[in-house]
Design an enzyme around this catalytic site. Structure first.
Site, PDB file in Angstrom:
ATOM      1  N   ASP A   1      -2.414  -0.914 -11.270  1.00 35.88           N
ATOM      2  CA  ASP A   1      -2.013  -1.941 -10.323  1.00 35.88           C
ATOM      3  C   ASP A   1      -2.679  -3.242 -10.782  1.00 35.88           C
ATOM      4  O   ASP A   1      -3.880  -3.271 -11.015  1.00 35.88           O
ATOM      5  CB  ASP A   1      -2.529  -1.554  -8.931  1.00 35.88           C
ATOM      6  CG  ASP A   1      -1.544  -1.875  -7.838  1.00 35.88           C
ATOM      7  OD1 ASP A   1      -1.090  -3.025  -7.798  1.00 35.88           O
ATOM      8  OD2 ASP A   1      -1.242  -0.982  -7.023  1.00 35.88           O
TER       9      ASP A   1
ATOM     10  N   ASP B   1       1.311  -6.578  -8.138  1.00 36.21           N
ATOM     11  CA  ASP B   1       1.285  -6.770  -6.692  1.00 36.21           C
ATOM     12  C   ASP B   1       1.952  -8.095  -6.300  1.00 36.21           C
ATOM     13  O   ASP B   1       1.713  -9.124  -6.941  1.00 36.21           O
ATOM     14  CB  ASP B   1      -0.187  -6.773  -6.261  1.00 36.21           C
ATOM     15  CG  ASP B   1      -0.370  -6.656  -4.767  1.00 36.21           C
ATOM     16  OD1 ASP B   1      -0.014  -5.612  -4.203  1.00 36.21           O
ATOM     17  OD2 ASP B   1      -0.877  -7.630  -4.164  1.00 36.21           O
TER      18      ASP B   1
ATOM     19  N   HIS C   1       2.494   3.151  -0.175  1.00 39.23           N
ATOM     20  CA  HIS C   1       1.311   3.084   0.680  1.00 39.23           C
ATOM     21  C   HIS C   1       1.396   1.998   1.746  1.00 39.23           C
ATOM     22  O   HIS C   1       0.467   1.847   2.534  1.00 39.23           O
ATOM     23  CB  HIS C   1       0.073   2.864  -0.201  1.00 39.23           C
ATOM     24  CG  HIS C   1       0.119   1.542  -0.906  1.00 39.23           C
ATOM     25  ND1 HIS C   1       1.035   1.262  -1.913  1.00 39.23           N
ATOM     26  CD2 HIS C   1      -0.593   0.402  -0.740  1.00 39.23           C
ATOM     27  CE1 HIS C   1       0.875   0.031  -2.322  1.00 39.23           C
ATOM     28  NE2 HIS C   1      -0.105  -0.514  -1.629  1.00 39.23           N
ATOM     29  N   ASP C   2       2.474   1.220   1.756  1.00 39.87           N
ATOM     30  CA  ASP C   2       2.642   0.171   2.766  1.00 39.87           C
ATOM     31  C   ASP C   2       3.708   0.525   3.797  1.00 39.87           C
ATOM     32  O   ASP C   2       3.969  -0.278   4.700  1.00 39.87           O
ATOM     33  CB  ASP C   2       3.057  -1.147   2.092  1.00 39.87           C
ATOM     34  CG  ASP C   2       1.985  -1.701   1.188  1.00 39.87           C
ATOM     35  OD1 ASP C   2       0.792  -1.518   1.492  1.00 39.87           O
ATOM     36  OD2 ASP C   2       2.347  -2.309   0.149  1.00 39.87           O
TER      37      ASP C   2
ATOM     38  N   GLU D   1       6.308  -5.735  -7.754  1.00 46.77           N
ATOM     39  CA  GLU D   1       6.499  -5.449  -6.324  1.00 46.77           C
ATOM     40  C   GLU D   1       7.198  -6.649  -5.703  1.00 46.77           C
ATOM     41  O   GLU D   1       6.649  -7.755  -5.694  1.00 46.77           O
ATOM     42  CB  GLU D   1       5.158  -5.227  -5.626  1.00 46.77           C
ATOM     43  CG  GLU D   1       5.372  -4.792  -4.184  1.00 46.77           C
ATOM     44  CD  GLU D   1       4.224  -5.139  -3.238  1.00 46.77           C
ATOM     45  OE1 GLU D   1       4.153  -4.526  -2.167  1.00 46.77           O
ATOM     46  OE2 GLU D   1       3.416  -6.035  -3.552  1.00 46.77           O
TER      47      GLU D   1
HETATM   48  C1  NOJ Z   1       0.921  -5.413  -1.494  1.00 48.81           C
HETATM   49  C2  NOJ Z   1       0.142  -4.146  -1.493  1.00 48.81           C
HETATM   50  O1  NOJ Z   1       1.005  -3.081  -1.757  1.00 48.81           O
HETATM   51  C3  NOJ Z   1      -0.530  -4.046  -0.148  1.00 48.81           C
HETATM   52  O2  NOJ Z   1      -1.110  -2.800   0.070  1.00 48.81           O
HETATM   53  C4  NOJ Z   1      -1.533  -5.169  -0.041  1.00 48.81           C
HETATM   54  O3  NOJ Z   1      -2.109  -5.162   1.251  1.00 48.81           O
HETATM   55  C5  NOJ Z   1      -0.882  -6.525  -0.297  1.00 48.81           C
HETATM   56  N1  NOJ Z   1      -0.005  -6.509  -1.412  1.00 48.81           N
HETATM   57  C6  NOJ Z   1      -1.921  -7.552  -0.561  1.00 48.81           C
HETATM   58  O4  NOJ Z   1      -2.451  -7.354  -1.845  1.00 48.81           O
END
Ligand code: NOJ
Length: 531
Positions: A104, A206, A330-331, A269
Site C-alpha cells: 500500500d 491510496d 477494509h473500508d 484506489e
Molecule cells: C483510503 C483507505 O483505504 C482508508 O482506509 C483510509 O482511511 C483513507 N484512504 C485515508 O488514508
C-alpha cells in the site's frame, strides 16, 4: 508510453489478488495484533487457495490514528508489525512460492508526526513549508474554503503559531502533501524505489484521485442529494478538492518509476463514476494499470442492473485497458453482509468468472460477515468522529478466523477487535467440508487458472430476463457459460444445448445441464461448458 499488455499476458492480468489487512490476519507474538511474521506463516494457506498476489495494507511506522494510513516513515516497518528483516523474509518466502507482493502506498498525506510535517510546521520560512498545503484564513477569518474532511468537519486545521491553516482530506493527524511541489514528488518516488529495491511487485495507491487539488482552492458546490443521516463529506460535491486533470502527470511519473523495474503493477484506489474512473488508465495507458473498480460494492444486487453495469464498464474501457473487479475491502461492508450468505456464493462465482483481475478481501473466502462492534469497542476514527451513522469500518476488519477456538487461531492474546463472524466461518472447519465457501473459492480459482477463457477470454453478455444473469467467456475455441440466479426462487431457463457443469454454488449439483428447459435453483450459480 507503450502498454505492457499483450501476449503473453502479464502476471496481474491472469492472476487473482488477495488483500491482507495485516492487523487482522495472523498474530505471531500474542499482542492481539497481526504482523508480518504472521502473514509469512500463512503463505501456504494462500498458495493452496490459489491466489497469485497479496496486497498488504500499510505496515509502515505510524501513530495508528488511521491504522497505518497515517505514515511517519515511508521506508520502514512499524514495530507492531515486525522489522524490515521480517518483511524481507516474507517477500523471499512469498516469491519462492510464486506469490507476488503488493504494498500500500499512501502518497496523499503523511502522519502529522512525520518529520517532514514537523519541519513544515516550524514556520512560514521552513524549507519544507511548501511540502504541505498551507493557506491564509478566508478574508473575513475562518477556514480558507468550504472543503470538508472525509472523516467529518472542516478539512482545514488552524495553526496558531503561523496564523495559517493546513489542509487534511482525512484526519487532522493526516496532513495532505503538496504534490505540486517537485521536491515532494522526488521524495515520494524515492520511497517507491526503496520498496522496489526490496523486491515488491507493485503498489496499491491510496486515494490516488485526491493527489492534486484545484490551484485556486475554489469552494466545492453543494450536493443537491445531501440529506440527513449522510456523512459530512456528502454535503458538497468534491469538484475542486479531487480528480483534477494534473493528477495524470503524477501517475505517469509513478508508472515510469515502476517501469524502471520491469513488470510491476500499479493499482489506484479511486471512487469515481465509471466515465471518470477509466480516465485513470491515462493517455496511451500511461496511468495506473488497474483503477480499482468498486462498482460491485455500490450497485444494487439484481441481475438486470448488474448486466447493464458490466456492459457499460466493458464499453467504457479504453483500447488495451485491462478490467478488474472488487467485492469488499477494509473500508466497506463485507459482501456476505450486503447480499446474504446464499448470494455471497453467487457473488464469488461472479467475481472469479468476470473478465479482469479479481481482488479478494481476506475472510470473504469463508463467507465472513461483518461483526457487531459495541460502541465502547469502536476503534475506527471515522466511527468516533461521526458516531451512530453506521459509518464505522471496524465490522469488516475483524480477525481472520482460522479455527473455532477462542482467539480463532488468530491470536493467543486479546484481539484488537472482537472476533467476528459465525463460529463455522473458520478455515479449519471449512477445509474439511467440501461444500464450504472456502472450497467453492478453491474450485473457482483452480478453474480460472486452468481455463484461459476465464482468466483472459472475452466477455459476452447473454440475453436473459428477471433474476438471471448470464454470460460467455470465450478464448479461441473454448467458450464457457456462466449462469447466475440472483433471485431466491426456482427459475426455469432455456439452455440452447447440453452442458457439463464445471462448478456450482450448490452441493449435489447435476453433472449435466440441458438441452431445453433447465431449472436454476434459488441462489444458484453454474459454470458450464458445452458438451
Ligand atoms: C483510503 C483507505 O483505504 C482508508 O482506509 C483510509 O482511511 C483513507 N484512504 C485515508 O488514508
Amino acid at each position: 508510453m507503450s502498454s505492457t499488455l499483450g501476449t503473453p499476458p502479464v502476471w496481474w492480468q491472469s492472476g487473482a489478488i488477495y488483500q491482507v489487512y495485516p492487523r487482522s490476519f495472523q498474530d505471531s507474538n500474542g499482542d492481539g495484533i497481526g504482523d508480518l511474521q504472521g502473514i509469512r506463516s500463512r503463505l501456504d494457506y494462500l498458495v493452496a487457495l490459489g491466489i497469485d498476489a497479496i496486497w498488504i495494507s500499510p505496515f509502515f511506522p505510524s501513530p495508528m490514528a488511521d491504522f497505518g494510513y497515517d505514515i511517519s516513515d515511508y521506508c520502514g516497518v512499524d514495530p507492531i508489525f515486525g522489522t524490515l528483516g521480517d518483511f524481507d523474509r516474507l517477500i523471499a518466502d512469498a516469491h519462492e512460492r510464486g506469490v507476488r507482493v503488493i504494498l500500500d502506498f499512501v502518497p496523499n498525506h503523511t502522519s502529522d508526526r512525520h518529520p517532514w510535517f514537523a519541519e513544515s510546521c516550524s514556520g512560514r520560512s521552513s524549507p519544507k513549508r511548501d511540502w504541505y498545503i498551507w493557506r491564509d484564513p478566508a478574508p473575513g477569518g475562518g477556514p480558507p474554503n468550504n472543503w470538508t474532511s472525509n472523516f467529518g468537519g472542516s478539512a482545514w486545521e488552524y495553526d496558531e503559531m503561523s496564523g495559517q491553516y493546513y489542509y487534511h482530506a482525512f484526519l487532522k493527524a493526516q496532513p495532505d502533501l503538496n504534490w505540486r511541489n517537485p521536491q515532494v514528488r522526488a521524495a515520494m518516488m524515492d520511497a517507491l524505489r526503496f520498496w522496489l529495491a526490496h523486491g515488491v511487485d507493485g503498489f496499491r495507491v491510496d486515494v490516488i484521485w485526491h493527489l492534486i487539488k484545484d490551484a485556486e482552492f475554489r469552494d466545492n458546490p453543494p450536493n443537491p442529494a445531501y440529506g440527513p443521516g449522510q456523512p459530512d463529506i456528502a454535503r458538497f460535491l468534491q469538484v475542486y478538492s479531487t480528480d483534477q486533470p494534473e493528477v495524470l502527470d503524477i501517475i505517469a511519473q509513478m508508472r515510469a518509476t515502476l517501469d524502471e523495474h520491469g513488470d510491476k503493477l500499479l493499482i489506484g484506489e479511486i471512487y469515481l463514476p465509471v466515465e471518470r474512473l477509466v480516465a485513470y488508465y491515462g493517455p496511451e495507458l500511461s496511468g495506473v494499470h488497474l483503477p480499482f473498480n468498486f462498482q460491485l460494492i455500490h450497485a444494487p444486487w439484481n441481475a438486470r442492473g448488474l448486466d447493464t453495469l458490466i456492459e457499460t464498464y466493458e464499453r467504457a474501457l479504453p483500447a488495451g485497458a485491462w478490467p478488474n473487479w472488487v467485492l469488499s475491502n477494509h473500508d466497506q461492508r463485507r459482501i456476505s453482509t450486503r447480499v446474504g450468505a446464499a448470494q455471497a456464493r453467487v457473488a464469488a462465482m461472479l467475481l472469479l468468472t468476470l473478465r479482469g483481475t479479481p481482488t479478494i478481501y481476506y475472510g470473504d473466502e469463508l463467507g465472513l460477515e461483518d461483526a457487531h462492534i459495541p460502541p465502547d469497542a469502536a476503534q475506527d476514527p471515522w466511527e468516533k468522529n461521526e458516531p451512530g451513522l453506521g459509518l464505522g469500518r471496524d465490522p469488516a476488519r475483524t480477525p481472520m478466523r482460522w479455527t473455532s477456538l477462542p482467539g480463532a487461531g488468530f491470536t493467543e492474546g486479546v484481539p484488537w477487535l472482537p472476533i467476528g463472524g459465525r463460529p463455522e466461518q473458520n478455515v479449519a472447519d471449512q477445509m474439511s467440508d467440501p461444500d464450504s465457501m472456502l472450497h467453492l473459492y478453491h474450485r473457482l480459482l483452480k478453474l480460472r487458472r486452468a481455463h484461459e477463457a476465464l482468466s483472459l477470454g472475452k466477455y459476452e453478455s447473454v440475453v436473459a430476463t428477471g433474476d438471471i444473469l448470464a454470460y460467455w467467456r470465450r478464448n479461441g475455441e473454448e467458450g464457457l457459460m456462466i449462469v447466475l440466479n440472483l433471485g431466491h426462487k426456482n427459475t426455469p431457463i432455456e439452455l440452447g444445448g447440453v452442458f457439463s457443469v464445471l462448478a456450482s454454488t450448490h452441493p449435489d449439483s447435476a453433472e449435466e445441464a440441458g438441452p431445453g428447459i433447465f431449472v436454476m435453483r434459488p441462489d444458484e450459480g453454474l459454470l458450464l461448458k458445452p458438451r
